[in-house]
Design a protein around this motif. Structure first.
Motif, mmCIF file in Angstrom:
data_model
loop_
_atom_site.group_PDB
_atom_site.id
_atom_site.type_symbol
_atom_site.label_atom_id
_atom_site.label_comp_id
_atom_site.label_asym_id
_atom_site.label_seq_id
_atom_site.Cartn_x
_atom_site.Cartn_y
_atom_site.Cartn_z
ATOM 1 N N VAL A 1 0.821 -1.205 0.000
ATOM 2 C CA VAL A 1 0.000 0.000 0.000
ATOM 3 C C VAL A 1 0.860 1.262 0.000
ATOM 4 N N ARG A 2 2.160 1.106 0.101
ATOM 5 C CA ARG A 2 3.066 2.253 0.216
ATOM 6 C C ARG A 2 3.615 2.650 -1.154
ATOM 7 N N GLN A 3 3.614 3.966 -1.441
ATOM 8 C CA GLN A 3 4.195 4.435 -2.699
ATOM 9 C C GLN A 3 5.701 4.232 -2.664
ATOM 10 N N HIS B 1 1.494 13.157 -11.703
ATOM 11 C CA HIS B 1 2.247 13.755 -10.590
ATOM 12 C C HIS B 1 3.580 13.064 -10.340
ATOM 13 N N LEU B 2 3.817 11.915 -10.986
ATOM 14 C CA LEU B 2 5.043 11.166 -10.697
ATOM 15 C C LEU B 2 6.227 11.757 -11.458
ATOM 16 N N HIS C 1 12.487 4.111 -10.919
ATOM 17 C CA HIS C 1 13.661 4.956 -11.153
ATOM 18 C C HIS C 1 14.860 4.104 -11.590
ATOM 19 N N HIS C 2 15.031 2.960 -10.956
ATOM 20 C CA HIS C 2 16.124 2.057 -11.335
ATOM 21 C C HIS C 2 15.925 1.565 -12.766
ATOM 22 N N ARG D 1 -5.027 12.957 -16.021
ATOM 23 C CA ARG D 1 -4.616 12.093 -14.911
ATOM 24 C C ARG D 1 -3.318 11.358 -15.228
ATOM 25 N N TYR D 2 -3.165 10.968 -16.480
ATOM 26 C CA TYR D 2 -1.973 10.233 -16.902
ATOM 27 C C TYR D 2 -1.257 10.978 -18.016
ATOM 28 N N ARG D 3 0.048 10.720 -18.086
ATOM 29 C CA ARG D 3 0.860 11.263 -19.175
ATOM 30 C C ARG D 3 1.671 10.134 -19.810
#
Length: 350
Positions: free
Chosen positions: A281-283, A312-313, A289-290, A334-336
């Protein structure tokens, strides 16, 4: 480093588990090497590979041919997806020897109370034998060994995805459970013509993107990668439906079980991804990134990385650091969808 409460619970009761023992989904910090008659099973290839590297006995998924059929105890840890518990119980029961026992362990925050209810509904004689530090341990001795077949836990759901009708496989424990999210559709909508292959679908999930691409362009050379056994098993079925061939036949695609790109050689003309950004459940953005920083080494010169992410990421920066200028191909609020190319010539670093 202190052991987790769940690991301490299992170690405290180790002598009660009649061998040989099969542990399904054990905690990462469980010292399996100190458990001489134990084999562990995970649906995460990364956990399996780490254990095998440490000299431990590990199985990958619920169809690993190396699994025995005469376990004295099958110890199940409560899975993240509760619907997967019934699958684990059926699988564990099928591997017990006569008089063998099923054990269920879990944390309060991991849903052990609900899991105990599922256990008691299947076997009313199940009893709780230990409870401490928000963890519980339950046990039951089934009257008989039940059958198990992976096919019984697979099903198909027909969905319209970016203008195509697909039959997508679903199975307990798979992210989105046979559904389609808007981000994936947005990414697929950016393909107006057949991409140049070979193509890598990173974190392929149930195979939706690969099925969509192969249904349109059956001759596309495609690799699909995921760390989860259920995801790869669903992908196999989804691709078979897209190409109208048996799941075990020539699906014109290669499935890769890997935790990241370390086991992937490439090089690819295109890598696509709707990468995960949660650990439970944790972002957690570290995996993505790796991946973004590694992608360049798996692409051909002039090769493309195309991903979709919640707007937003912060993925554009590591993409640019790895490859070069980033183009935004689509944005639905919402998405890119981001695109970047590996330079055709080596870039001199200042």
């Amino acid at each position: 480093m202190a052991l987790s409460n769940l690991t301490e619970l299992l170690l405290r009761n180790q002598s009660a588990f009649n061998g040989p023992v099969l542990l399904i989904g054990p905690p990462e910090d469980l010292p399996l090497g100190a458990w001489p008659e134990a084999t562990a099973l995970s649906t995460d290839i990364g956990q399996c590979q780490r254990g095998i590297a440490g000299g431990e006995n590990w199985l990958f998924g619920y169809d690993d041919p190396a699994a025995g059929k005469e376990y004295g105890a099958v110890v199940l840890v409560m899975p993240k997806a509760r619907e997967e518990l019934s699958l684990r119980l059926a699988y564990g029961e099928s591997l017990l020897k006569a008089g063998g026992e099923i054990w269920l362990a879990g944390e309060k925050r991991g849903g052990i109370a609900g899991g105990a209810g599922v256990l008691q509904q299947r076997w009313p004689k199940a009893v709780k034998l230990d409870s401490a530090r928000h963890c519980q341990l339950w046990c039951v001795r089934p009257d008989r060994q039940g059958p198990f077949a992976v096919a019984d836990w697979l099903s198909l759901r027909q969905l319209n995805v970016a203008g195509q009708t697909l039959s997508l496989a679903r199975m307990p424990g798979v992210f989105n459970d046979g559904l389609i999210d808007r981000g994936t559709e947005l990414l697929l909508s950016t393909f107006k013509e057949q991409p140049k292959g070979p193509v890598l679908d990173f974190a392929c999930g149930n195979g939706v993107m690969g099925a969509w691409l192969l249904q349109q362009w059956p001759d596309l050379e495609l690799d699909l990668l995921d760390a989860q056994w259920q995801a790869l098993r669903c992908t196999q079925e989804s691709l078979a439906e897209a190409l109208a061939v048996p799941a075990e036949g020539d699906a014109k695609a290669r499935l890769i079980a890997s935790d990241g790109l370390e086991k992937v050689d490439g090089p690819y003309d295109l890598i696509i991804a709707n990468p995960p950004f949660h650990q439970g459940v944790r972002q957690d953005l570290s995996v993505t990134h790796h991946f973004l920083l590694q992608a360049s080494s798996r692409l051909k010169r002039g090769g493309e990385l195309r991903i979709v992410a919640n707007r937003h990421l912060p993925y554009a920066e590591p993409m640019e650091k790895s490859l070069g200028p980033v183009t935004q191909l689509a944005d639905d609020g919402r998405y890119r969808v981001y695109q970047s190319f590996k330079p055709r010539r080596p870039v001199r670093r200042k």
